[in-house]
Every structure is written in C-alpha cells, then in structure tokens.
Design a protein around this motif. Structure first.
Motif, PDB file in Angstrom:
ATOM      1  N   LEU A 114       0.818  -1.204   0.000  1.00  0.00           N
ATOM      2  CA  LEU A 114       0.000   0.000   0.000  1.00  0.00           C
ATOM      3  C   LEU A 114       0.860   1.266   0.000  1.00  0.00           C
ATOM      4  CD1 LEU A 114      -2.829  -1.029   2.508  1.00  0.00           C
ATOM      5  CD2 LEU A 114      -3.018  -0.778   0.024  1.00  0.00           C
ATOM      6  N   THR A 115       2.010   1.209   0.673  1.00  0.00           N
ATOM      7  CA  THR A 115       2.920   2.355   0.683  1.00  0.00           C
ATOM      8  C   THR A 115       3.476   2.618  -0.706  1.00  0.00           C
ATOM      9  OG1 THR A 115       3.545   1.881   2.985  1.00  0.00           O
ATOM     10  CG2 THR A 115       5.006   3.318   1.728  1.00  0.00           C
ATOM     11  N   ILE A 116       3.829   1.538  -1.411  1.00  0.00           N
ATOM     12  CA  ILE A 116       4.337   1.676  -2.785  1.00  0.00           C
ATOM     13  C   ILE A 116       3.255   2.258  -3.687  1.00  0.00           C
ATOM     14  CG2 ILE A 116       5.124   0.384  -4.811  1.00  0.00           C
ATOM     15  CD1 ILE A 116       6.478  -1.587  -2.866  1.00  0.00           C
ATOM     16  N   VAL A 117       2.033   1.756  -3.531  1.00  0.00           N
ATOM     17  CA  VAL A 117       0.916   2.245  -4.341  1.00  0.00           C
ATOM     18  C   VAL A 117       0.662   3.725  -4.043  1.00  0.00           C
ATOM     19  CG1 VAL A 117      -1.576   2.066  -4.740  1.00  0.00           C
ATOM     20  CG2 VAL A 117      -0.191  -0.006  -4.575  1.00  0.00           C
ATOM     21  N   ALA A 118       0.734   4.106  -2.745  1.00  0.00           N
ATOM     22  CA  ALA A 118       0.502   5.498  -2.354  1.00  0.00           C
ATOM     23  C   ALA A 118       1.538   6.428  -2.963  1.00  0.00           C
ATOM     24  CB  ALA A 118       0.501   5.626  -0.840  1.00  0.00           C
ATOM     25  N   ASP A 119       2.779   5.936  -3.125  1.00  0.00           N
ATOM     26  CA  ASP A 119       3.828   6.750  -3.751  1.00  0.00           C
ATOM     27  C   ASP A 119       3.499   7.055  -5.209  1.00  0.00           C
ATOM     28  OD1 ASP A 119       5.335   6.896  -1.459  1.00  0.00           O
ATOM     29  OD2 ASP A 119       6.560   5.139  -1.927  1.00  0.00           O
ATOM     30  N   GLN A 120       2.796   6.123  -5.855  1.00  0.00           N
ATOM     31  CA  GLN A 120       2.444   6.294  -7.258  1.00  0.00           C
ATOM     32  C   GLN A 120       1.181   7.126  -7.431  1.00  0.00           C
ATOM     33  OE1 GLN A 120       4.608   5.141  -9.582  1.00  0.00           O
ATOM     34  NE2 GLN A 120       5.830   4.486  -7.804  1.00  0.00           N
ATOM     35  N   SER A 121       0.166   6.817  -6.614  1.00  0.00           N
ATOM     36  CA  SER A 121      -1.120   7.503  -6.764  1.00  0.00           C
ATOM     37  C   SER A 121      -1.929   7.364  -5.493  1.00  0.00           C
ATOM     38  CB  SER A 121      -1.895   6.914  -7.944  1.00  0.00           C
ATOM     39  OG  SER A 121      -3.236   7.334  -7.938  1.00  0.00           O
ATOM     40  N   PHE A 122      -2.325   8.505  -4.900  1.00  0.00           N
ATOM     41  CA  PHE A 122      -3.157   8.441  -3.702  1.00  0.00           C
ATOM     42  C   PHE A 122      -4.516   7.846  -4.027  1.00  0.00           C
ATOM     43  CE2 PHE A 122      -6.519  10.243  -1.040  1.00  0.00           C
ATOM     44  CZ  PHE A 122      -6.101   9.790   0.194  1.00  0.00           C
ATOM     45  N   LEU A 123      -5.061   8.175  -5.204  1.00  0.00           N
ATOM     46  CA  LEU A 123      -6.370   7.653  -5.592  1.00  0.00           C
ATOM     47  C   LEU A 123      -6.348   6.133  -5.677  1.00  0.00           C
ATOM     48  CD1 LEU A 123      -9.273   8.027  -6.528  1.00  0.00           C
ATOM     49  CD2 LEU A 123      -8.413   8.360  -8.860  1.00  0.00           C
ATOM     50  N   LEU A 124      -5.307   5.588  -6.294  1.00  0.00           N
ATOM     51  CA  LEU A 124      -5.195   4.133  -6.410  1.00  0.00           C
ATOM     52  C   LEU A 124      -5.034   3.494  -5.032  1.00  0.00           C
ATOM     53  CD1 LEU A 124      -5.067   1.736  -8.311  1.00  0.00           C
ATOM     54  CD2 LEU A 124      -2.586   2.091  -8.512  1.00  0.00           C
ATOM     55  N   PHE A 125      -4.251   4.150  -4.158  1.00  0.00           N
ATOM     56  CA  PHE A 125      -4.086   3.672  -2.782  1.00  0.00           C
ATOM     57  C   PHE A 125      -5.427   3.634  -2.055  1.00  0.00           C
ATOM     58  CE2 PHE A 125      -3.941   5.433   1.568  1.00  0.00           C
ATOM     59  CZ  PHE A 125      -3.408   4.350   2.245  1.00  0.00           C
ATOM     60  N   ALA A 126      -6.191   4.720  -2.154  1.00  0.00           N
ATOM     61  CA  ALA A 126      -7.485   4.799  -1.474  1.00  0.00           C
ATOM     62  C   ALA A 126      -8.445   3.736  -1.997  1.00  0.00           C
ATOM     63  CB  ALA A 126      -8.080   6.197  -1.651  1.00  0.00           C
ATOM     64  N   LEU A 127      -8.465   3.534  -3.302  1.00  0.00           N
ATOM     65  CA  LEU A 127      -9.334   2.505  -3.890  1.00  0.00           C
ATOM     66  C   LEU A 127      -8.943   1.112  -3.394  1.00  0.00           C
ATOM     67  CD1 LEU A 127      -9.665   3.780  -7.576  1.00  0.00           C
ATOM     68  CD2 LEU A 127     -11.457   3.725  -5.829  1.00  0.00           C
ATOM     69  N   CYS A 128      -7.627   0.867  -3.305  1.00  0.00           N
ATOM     70  CA  CYS A 128      -7.152  -0.438  -2.798  1.00  0.00           C
ATOM     71  C   CYS A 128      -7.618  -0.661  -1.360  1.00  0.00           C
ATOM     72  CB  CYS A 128      -5.629  -0.505  -2.872  1.00  0.00           C
ATOM     73  SG  CYS A 128      -4.974  -0.696  -4.540  1.00  0.00           S
ATOM     74  N   VAL A 129      -7.545   0.385  -0.531  1.00  0.00           N
ATOM     75  CA  VAL A 129      -7.960   0.266   0.867  1.00  0.00           C
ATOM     76  C   VAL A 129      -9.463  -0.016   0.952  1.00  0.00           C
ATOM     77  CG1 VAL A 129      -8.213   1.484   3.064  1.00  0.00           C
ATOM     78  CG2 VAL A 129      -6.102   1.709   1.754  1.00  0.00           C
ATOM     79  N   ILE A 130     -10.263   0.724   0.182  1.00  0.00           N
ATOM     80  CA  ILE A 130     -11.720   0.523   0.200  1.00  0.00           C
ATOM     81  C   ILE A 130     -12.075  -0.890  -0.243  1.00  0.00           C
ATOM     82  CG2 ILE A 130     -13.893   1.194  -0.901  1.00  0.00           C
ATOM     83  CD1 ILE A 130     -12.905   4.053  -0.963  1.00  0.00           C
ATOM     84  N   ILE A 131     -11.466  -1.347  -1.350  1.00  0.00           N
ATOM     85  CA  ILE A 131     -11.755  -2.703  -1.855  1.00  0.00           C
ATOM     86  C   ILE A 131     -11.335  -3.750  -0.833  1.00  0.00           C
ATOM     87  CG2 ILE A 131     -11.134  -4.392  -3.623  1.00  0.00           C
ATOM     88  CD1 ILE A 131     -10.873  -1.996  -5.578  1.00  0.00           C
ATOM     89  N   LEU A 132     -10.164  -3.563  -0.218  1.00  0.00           N
ATOM     90  CA  LEU A 132      -9.667  -4.518   0.782  1.00  0.00           C
ATOM     91  C   LEU A 132     -10.633  -4.637   1.954  1.00  0.00           C
ATOM     92  CD1 LEU A 132      -7.283  -6.302   1.811  1.00  0.00           C
ATOM     93  CD2 LEU A 132      -6.381  -4.237   2.909  1.00  0.00           C
ATOM     94  N   VAL A 133     -11.076  -3.500   2.477  1.00  0.00           N
ATOM     95  CA  VAL A 133     -11.983  -3.503   3.627  1.00  0.00           C
ATOM     96  C   VAL A 133     -13.330  -4.109   3.263  1.00  0.00           C
ATOM     97  CG1 VAL A 133     -13.252  -2.039   5.253  1.00  0.00           C
ATOM     98  CG2 VAL A 133     -10.860  -1.529   4.735  1.00  0.00           C
TER      99      VAL A 133
END
Length: 443
Positions: free
Chosen positions: A332-351
């Motif tokens: 998630l940290t790597i994804v956040a470095d690339q795109s906050f939007l992609l990071f947020a979507l990953c967190v929502i989908i995971l939860v």
C-alpha cells in the motif's frame, strides 16, 4: 451475574486509565476474557462462530509471533476502551426516555406520512441524531414507530442504512470514530468538523437519490389526517438537537482541557449524566427502574458486541507485525507513492471484501490503523482517518454480516444483499467517489 462481570470490567478500566498500575491491568484483562467467554455461551448463530474463529486465530498468531500471554494481554487492553464505550454509552438514552423525546420523534414521523420525501428525511435525520447515543437500538426504535405503517421494504432499507451509516462518520460516541482516532492518536477536535461535513454530505446524497427513486416508484399517499405537532413536541425536538450538540461540545471541551482519551471522556459522561438528570429533575423514582433495566436487560443483550469486539480487537493486534500485514503495508505504501487515488481505492476494496465475508470492521480497520503510517504514505493523519471511516461506513452498509445489515434485513424482510447492494449500492458508490474527492483535496 454476567452483567456485574461486564460492568466491573468497565469501571476497572476507568480506574486503570488514571492510576496506571500494571497489576490492575492484568486484573482487567482477566475480566475481559471472562466477559468474552460468558458472552460466547449466550451468543448464537454466525456471530458466535466468527467470534470464536477470530479469537482463536488471534491467540494462535500471538503465540506464533512469540508474544504469547503478553501479546494477548496487550491486544485485550487495546480493545478494552471500545468495549467500555459500547457498554456504557446506552446510559445516555435514559434521560431521553425520561424526557419523552422518543414520543416526540414518533409524532413527527407519523405527521409526515403523506409526504414520502419528508418522511424519508425525517427517518434519516432522526437516525443521524440518535444513532451515536443508541447505536443499533436507534434502528430498532425507529422501526417500532413505523411498524404499523407498512412502508415499502426498499424505502425502509434505504432510510435505515443511509441514516445509520452517515452517523458512523462523525460521532465520537460511535465505536468507529473513537477506535480510528484512538489508534491514529488524533484528537476528535481536529477531526469532528470534517466528519460532520462527510456525514451531512452522505445524508444529502441519500435524500436526493431517494427523491429520484420515488419518482419512478411512487408511494401511495396516506389518507390519514395531518395533525400539527403540539408546542410541547416541537420544543422536545429542539431540546433533543440541543442535547446532542451539548454532549459533543462538553466532550470536546473536556478533551481540549484535560487531554484525556475521548473514549474515557464519553464513558465518564455516560455514567454521570443519568445521575445529574436525577439530581436536577428529582425524578429518582423513575430513574432507578431504568437503571435496573439497563443492568438486567440492556447489558446482557450485548453478547454479540462483547464477543465480536473482543475477538476482532485481539485479531487486529495479533495481525500487526506479521509477514502478511507487513507485506500489505509495504504494498500500500508503494501504491501510495504512485497515486493516492489508487491507494485509497485499494484500501476501500480490501476492507469491503474482507468484511463482506464476515470479518468484523474492527479487525481489518484497526489492523490498518495500527499498521499504516500517514507520514510514510505521504498523506496527513486527517486524510487517513477520513479514508478509514469512509471504508467503515461503506462496508457496514454493504456487508450482509454487519450488525446493521443483519438487523435491517430482518426488520424489512429482505436479504442482506438486497438491503445493502441493491437498495443502497448507488448511494454508497456516489458517496465513495465524492468522499475520495474531498479526501484527495485536503490530503
């Protein structure tokens, strides 16, 4: 006996918070474990199974990590504030019952029967105000008011889930806000205005979408005569709104002055407020039976909450620091470095995925709150808190195994899938998009 066990656990926690004695901490943990198993004995069905699975998995992981008994104790102590909040917060409803405020809400809703859009707004707003105090009891209360009105199941499912899930986003009297801010070490004062903004936005979106839905699915107007609200009822509704506002204000002022944990503040206020009410109104003859009813009926009914919160909290603590948790955090940290939007979507989908299969929100969101570091992610703690609470709200409405969805589907008579995805999928999708936009703007 079980009630005394749970209440002693809560009061020992409050004492331990101020005296900070190690031996007392172990005593409190013993009471938590005893309360868990006492609740398991009384619980039934899926919550009992998933609670035992989460508790067993948490214990195994603690020993696997080498933490053993100390790890289990730390996990229990971390979730203990939330257990006390859930147990003691219902005491706040006692002054409302004595003041006749629930009857005023009943009269208001019945007065709106001929106006579906206004009725929907009345239901969602009532839940928005009452849910932080009554938790799921607010849904049960409103459904009892409307039980003889035969509202369409889709309308009921939409109103109950929208009103309750919106309240999840803002109130420190809710487990969601208290837990996330507690683990992120963030004061409620820094979050509350943003949380209220998200909540109001959710309510507005829900009511706008219902207005569009109602055009395609007209609801027959009732022929019941409209009776204007009496002056006393209008006054009680205003007082109810002021009561909730005063609670929030007092909590924030106490937090600002003392720097105590908001959960502790809420627990103390919950215990003291009924006594203050009794002193001011001198209505001890009415107050004492309600306190007895709370002890004998309300506390024993918290089997599922005590069991699920205890096991989910331990599992969240046990997962912290494992290879799986570290891998997810790193990804998630790597994804956040690339795109906050992609990071947020990953967190929502995971939860959403994890909670949809039956794991409680506390387990996954507490684990994320403990594992993720806002600074490493390149975002503010406020943004992370808002994202996690948005996930909590969405997953609570969607998951067919959440306490909210189980209750609503049982009351309305439809499946959890229909109540969550079919009735409220569009609202939650729009809310997720707008919520992410707001979080990205402030991050």
């Amino acid at each position: 006996m079980r009630s005394y066990l749970i209440l002693i656990m809560c009061f020992l926690f409050l004492i331990q918070y101020f005296v900070q004695q190690t031996w007392l901490g172990y005593v409190v943990v013993t009471f938590v474990i005893a309360s868990f198993f006492a609740s398991v004995i009384e619980a039934r069905g899926f919550p009992r199974i998933i609670g035992l699975i989460m508790m067993g998995t948490g214990i195994i992981l603690e020993f696997y990590k080498g933490a053993g008994i100390n790890g289990i104790s730390e996990g229990m102590l971390l979730i203990l504030p939330l257990l006390c909040l859930v147990t003691l917060a219902p005491l706040l409803s006692i002054p409302l019952k004595l003041g006749g405020y629930f009857e005023a809400i009943d009269l208001l809703l019945r007065n709106l029967l001929n106006h579906p859009k206004r009725l929907f707004a009345g239901i969602t707003t009532s839940l928005f105000i009452l849910s932080p105090i009554l938790s799921l009891g607010s849904v049960r209360l409103i459904s009892e008011f409307l039980s003889d009105l035969k509202l369409p199941s889709a309308m009921s499912a939409k109103s109950y889930l929208i009103g309750f899930s919106s309240a999840i986003l803002w109130s420190p009297y809710f487990a969601s806000v208290s837990l996330v801010l507690y683990y992120l070490d963030m004061s409620v004062g820094k979050y509350i205005l943003y949380g209220i903004g998200l909540s109001v936005l959710s309510l507005l979106i829900g009511n706008m979408l219902f207005a569009l839905w109602e055009k395609k699915h007209p609801i027959d107007n009732r022929t019941d005569p409209e009776v204007p609200l009496a002056k006393k009822s209008r006054k009680q509704l205003v007082q109810l709104a002021l009561f909730v506002s005063l609670l929030m204000s007092c909590s924030l002022i106490i937090e600002y002055v003392t720097k105590w944990s908001m959960i502790v503040i809420v627990c103390i206020i919950s215990c003291i407020l009924p006594l203050i009410w009794g002193l001011i109104t001198k209505s001890w003859s009415k107050l004492l039976p309600l306190l007895k009813n709370y002890k004998d009926q309300s506390v024993p009914m918290m089997n599922n909450e005590i069991m699920l919160f205890s096991s989910a909290g331990l599992l969240a603590h046990a997962v912290q620091g494992t290879n799986l948790a570290n891998s997810i955090s790193k990804m998630l940290t790597i994804v956040a470095d690339q795109s906050f939007l992609l990071f947020a979507l990953c967190v929502i989908i995971l939860v959403v995925v994890i909670t949809y299969i039956g794991i409680h929100q506390i387990a996954v969101i507490a684990a994320l709150a403990m594992q993720l570091n806002a600074e490493q992610l390149g975002i503010s703690t406020l943004s992370l808190a808002m994202l996690l609470l948005l996930c909590w709200s969405i997953s609570t409405a969607l998951s067919p195994f959440s306490g909210l969805n189980l209750m609503v589907s049982r009351i309305v008579g439809i499946s959890g899938y229909e109540a969550g995805i079919r009735a409220n999928g569009l609202h939650l999708t729009v809310m997720a998009i707008l919520g992410l936009g707001i979080i990205m703007f402030i991050s």
